[in-house]
Design an enzyme around this catalytic site. Structure first.
Site, PDB file in Angstrom:
ATOM      1  N   LEU A 163      44.855  45.044  40.621  1.00 17.34           N
ATOM      2  CA  LEU A 163      43.791  44.489  39.796  1.00 17.34           C
ATOM      3  C   LEU A 163      43.035  43.408  40.558  1.00 17.34           C
ATOM      4  O   LEU A 163      41.809  43.281  40.434  1.00 17.34           O
ATOM      5  CB  LEU A 163      44.366  43.925  38.499  1.00 17.34           C
ATOM      6  CG  LEU A 163      43.335  43.301  37.550  1.00 17.34           C
ATOM      7  CD1 LEU A 163      42.312  44.333  37.091  1.00 17.34           C
ATOM      8  CD2 LEU A 163      44.023  42.651  36.361  1.00 17.34           C
ATOM      9  N   TYR A 164      43.759  42.599  41.334  1.00 17.81           N
ATOM     10  CA  TYR A 164      43.095  41.570  42.144  1.00 17.81           C
ATOM     11  C   TYR A 164      42.018  42.197  43.021  1.00 17.81           C
ATOM     12  O   TYR A 164      40.874  41.730  43.059  1.00 17.81           O
ATOM     13  CB  TYR A 164      44.128  40.842  43.012  1.00 17.81           C
ATOM     14  CG  TYR A 164      43.512  39.974  44.078  1.00 17.81           C
ATOM     15  CD1 TYR A 164      42.810  38.819  43.747  1.00 17.81           C
ATOM     16  CD2 TYR A 164      43.633  40.312  45.424  1.00 17.81           C
ATOM     17  CE1 TYR A 164      42.236  38.029  44.735  1.00 17.81           C
ATOM     18  CE2 TYR A 164      43.061  39.527  46.409  1.00 17.81           C
ATOM     19  CZ  TYR A 164      42.363  38.388  46.063  1.00 17.81           C
ATOM     20  OH  TYR A 164      41.789  37.611  47.039  1.00 17.81           O
ATOM     21  N   ALA A 165      42.381  43.265  43.734  1.00 14.44           N
ATOM     22  CA  ALA A 165      41.414  43.939  44.597  1.00 14.44           C
ATOM     23  C   ALA A 165      40.258  44.512  43.785  1.00 14.44           C
ATOM     24  O   ALA A 165      39.095  44.469  44.209  1.00 14.44           O
ATOM     25  CB  ALA A 165      42.106  45.042  45.395  1.00 14.44           C
ATOM     26  N   THR A 167      39.007  43.340  41.018  1.00  9.64           N
ATOM     27  CA  THR A 167      38.083  42.272  40.619  1.00  9.64           C
ATOM     28  C   THR A 167      37.187  41.873  41.781  1.00  9.64           C
ATOM     29  O   THR A 167      36.009  41.562  41.593  1.00  9.64           O
ATOM     30  CB  THR A 167      38.825  41.030  40.096  1.00  9.64           C
ATOM     31  OG1 THR A 167      39.636  40.457  41.127  1.00  9.64           O
ATOM     32  CG2 THR A 167      39.680  41.366  38.883  1.00  9.64           C
ATOM     33  N   LYS A 168      37.720  41.889  42.988  1.00  6.34           N
ATOM     34  CA  LYS A 168      36.913  41.523  44.155  1.00  6.34           C
ATOM     35  C   LYS A 168      35.886  42.607  44.476  1.00  6.34           C
ATOM     36  O   LYS A 168      34.765  42.321  44.906  1.00  6.34           O
ATOM     37  CB  LYS A 168      37.818  41.253  45.356  1.00  6.34           C
ATOM     38  CG  LYS A 168      38.580  39.941  45.263  1.00  6.34           C
ATOM     39  CD  LYS A 168      37.602  38.779  45.178  1.00  6.34           C
ATOM     40  CE  LYS A 168      38.284  37.433  45.264  1.00  6.34           C
ATOM     41  NZ  LYS A 168      37.301  36.328  45.277  1.00  6.34           N
TER      42      LYS A 168
END
Length: 347
Positions: A163-165, A167-168
């Site tokens: 999910l972090y990736a 969002t980026k």
């Protein structure tokens, strides 16, 4: 290469740097102040990791001439709008984010709020109060399931594994849309495994150092066989500052100013920023053992869900743009980190 006098050119308008109590943000702010720029820093001092470390970073900045700090949260729309209205920045270096790949599994809403909604507020600030250049942090994690090495900006980044990736990647797409619609000169920088003094306690080097000095075992995922483009903080900072002074369209002679692979004509670019020499994790640990003068007790574990086996940065576009690239070897970078760690923690 960007001339040194251009880097030192002090604008009457300040640079807004978000995340100045963070690892990369604090280093970038110091570098800009050294070069004569005025800096308005933003941070909310959240408790994702040791707040005392964040306060210590911030204390080193707030005592410097030319630095102004604003305590606010990116998610607070009114606060960010007010900040842009008051400070009228000429450049924005957006580094604040909810970091940590694995934390997203248990706190997904925090990531979307900070990394997506918060970035929208920054974009709106840049739209309503035009800036010369918006530089924002992305990540090598956007390459996700891509297995073609080295990672290049021309390759697909449509399959993030965390999910972090995601969002980026969303940030990159949002920035492009604002660049296209409103002409905001924007550059995204995909960072590759940044490390160094004043680093984040949730990163491998910090965790390993703390455990090894305490005589505790360290978790080594994928049995230490994956490789990373470990990139020393000074190399990252130099790239950020040099890119900041080169908004898209400022110099059509360098390759990075050509339309992107999707034939976009927007004033928008993406660059990898990482060390081109990937290092296997086991070798990274051996360097740390040498610097600490003690052997690691390694607990070998399988690859974690969402982790990619290897990363390797193609930084040819970055080098074409600014005339330099990350070069600090891990032997030198880890040594400097250990020296800082021992001094800071008095151990």
């Amino acid at each position: 290469m960007v001339p040194s006098e251009t880097l030192r050119l002090s604008s009457p308008r300040p640079v807004l740097v978000t995340g100045t109590a963070g690892f990369i943000g604090s280093h970038v702010a110091h570098r800009l102040l050294d070069l004569g720029w005025r800096v308005v820093g933003l941070d909310n001092l959240n408790d994702y990791y040791d707040v005392n470390l964040k306060k210590a970073r911030l204390e080193r900045l707030t005592c410097r001439e030319g630095y102004e700090h604003v305590h606010a949260d990116l998610v607070d729309r009114d606060a960010i709008q007010g900040l842009f209205e008051r400070s009228r920045p000429g450049h924005v270096v957006h580094l604040a984010a909810q970091a940590g790949v694995r934390y997203a599994a248990t706190n997904p809403h925090v990531y979307v709020a900070s990394n997506v909604v918060g970035f929208l507020h920054v974009l709106e600030g840049c739209r309503q109060h035009p800036v010369e250049h918006l530089v924002f942090a992305s990540t090598s994690s956007v390459y996700g399931a891509n297995t073609s090495m080295p990672f290049s900006e021309t390759q697909s980044a449509e399959h993030p594994l965390t999910l972090y990736a995601a969002t980026k990647k969303a940030d990159e797409m949002m920035a492009h849309s604002y660049a296209h619609l409103y002409g905001i000169p924007s550059t995204g920088l995909r960072f590759f495994t940044v490390y160094g003094p004043w680093g984040r306690p949730d990163m491998a080097l910090f965790l390993f150092t703390r455990a090894m000095l305490a005589g505790e075992p360290i978790p080594v995922f994928n049995h230490g066989r994956h490789k990373r483009s470990f990139t020393y903080i000074d190399d990252i900072v130099e790239g950020v500052v040099r890119i900041m002074t080169l908004p898209p369209g400022s110099d059509p002679s360098w390759r990075g100013d050509r339309p992107d692979p999707a034939s976009s004509s927007a004033p928008y670019r993406l660059f990898n920023i990482g060390n081109e020499q990937p290092v296997e994790l086991l070798d990274y640990i051996r360097v740390l053992e040498t610097c600490l003068g003690r052997q690691a007790q390694m607990e070998m574990l399988p690859l974690q869900p969402g982790d990619v086996p290897d990363t390797e940065a193609d930084v040819s576009a970055l080098e074409d743009a600014i005339g330099c690239k990350p070069v600090v070897p891990v032997e030198a970078g880890v040594k400097r980190f250990v020296e800082w760690y021992r001094e800071y923690y008095r151990c």
